[in-house]
Scaffold this active site. Sequence first.
Site, PDB file in Angstrom:
ATOM      1  N   ASP A  19       0.835  -1.208   0.000  1.00 23.93           N
ATOM      2  CA  ASP A  19       0.000   0.000   0.000  1.00 23.93           C
ATOM      3  C   ASP A  19       0.872   1.262   0.000  1.00 23.93           C
ATOM      4  O   ASP A  19       1.965   1.266   0.586  1.00 23.93           O
ATOM      5  CB  ASP A  19      -0.898  -0.023   1.244  1.00 23.93           C
ATOM      6  N   GLY A  20       0.371   2.300  -0.642  1.00 16.74           N
ATOM      7  CA  GLY A  20       1.041   3.602  -0.578  1.00 16.74           C
ATOM      8  C   GLY A  20       1.573   4.119  -1.901  1.00 16.74           C
ATOM      9  O   GLY A  20       2.227   5.174  -1.938  1.00 16.74           O
ATOM     10  N   ARG A  32      -0.896   8.998 -10.137  1.00 15.15           N
ATOM     11  CA  ARG A  32      -0.854   7.777  -9.322  1.00 15.15           C
ATOM     12  C   ARG A  32      -0.179   6.619 -10.060  1.00 15.15           C
ATOM     13  O   ARG A  32       0.484   5.775  -9.459  1.00 15.15           O
ATOM     14  CB  ARG A  32      -2.282   7.370  -8.929  1.00 15.15           C
ATOM     15  N   HIS A  36       2.399   3.389  -9.067  1.00 15.73           N
ATOM     16  CA  HIS A  36       2.224   1.950  -9.310  1.00 15.73           C
ATOM     17  C   HIS A  36       3.434   1.387 -10.060  1.00 15.73           C
ATOM     18  O   HIS A  36       3.888   0.279  -9.788  1.00 15.73           O
ATOM     19  CB  HIS A  36       0.940   1.695 -10.109  1.00 15.73           C
ATOM     20  N   LEU A 130      11.306 -20.176  -4.965  1.00 12.13           N
ATOM     21  CA  LEU A 130      10.347 -19.291  -4.289  1.00 12.13           C
ATOM     22  C   LEU A 130       9.030 -19.351  -5.054  1.00 12.13           C
ATOM     23  O   LEU A 130       9.026 -19.230  -6.282  1.00 12.13           O
ATOM     24  CB  LEU A 130      10.862 -17.842  -4.286  1.00 12.13           C
TER      25      LEU A 130
END
Length: 258
Positions: A19-20, A32, A36, A130
């Site tokens: 988040d953020g 924005r 991202h 992973l």
Amino acid sequence: MAQPPTFETVPRHVAIVMDGNGRWARKRMMPRGVGHKAGVDALVSVVQASVDRGIEYLTVFAFSSENWKRPEEEVSGLMSLLLVAVAKHLTKLCADGVRIRIAGDLENVSPKIRDALLDAQAKTAANSRLTLTVAFNYGGRWDIVQACQKAMRDGLAAAQLDEAALSSYMTMAYAPDPDLLIRTGGEVRLSNFLLWQSAYAELYFSDCLWPDFDASQLDQALSTFAQRERRFGDVGESGQGAGALGGAVGSTDQPSGH
Ligand code: FPP
């Protein structure tokens, strides 16, 4: 290259609410979408750091079932970013032994996105260092509901539907429950992420905005995790309860301890 730090206990499974991004961009007077994009770079470095530290499962909240409510422009920007990110990073992820898995409802997403995600999943299926689960169009409540629906379709009787049975129908049945759940960006809530699976996860909230989260921030979270005493509802080692020997009922989330 500097060796990664070692911790007394390394969580097998780390889950992250990234988040953020929006605030990171706003602080720089940028759209924005730029946040991202920087968020993807942060994710790439955290995946690498996770591989280096021996984390076996990393699960990230990339797009929630609620994120469709965002402005059309932001949603389509995120979708394009996802396609670009997969195309750009797949070869390196594969070389690093990363297996990509998708958790979420892919039925109602565009065929282009669905195909790209399923293709990434298929191309990395043989990797085992992973497992990177990308939660996409995911919601914890959706996950519980779809698990119940599948169990009912399989004809399970009510008495057969215990915790272990329901766990086996969750989208991430292949992974142990998360040991550590990190949320960046200063908010202190789960936002419908891994509600079932996080029953005994250690929670770590950081004010760091996701694009600024890097290996050293991850190490702070890992260091805090290593100091936590996990009791799984028991009294813990100091109280000499059985919890010193075992974990939660139906849980396979024992940390690897290396
Ligand atoms: C939350 O920040 C972040 C997201 C909704 C998306 C997270 C996605 C990435 C890190 C990129 C990788 C994934 C895709 C789909 C390309 P926010 O926008 O809510 O930030 P804010 O709280 O500051 O507004």
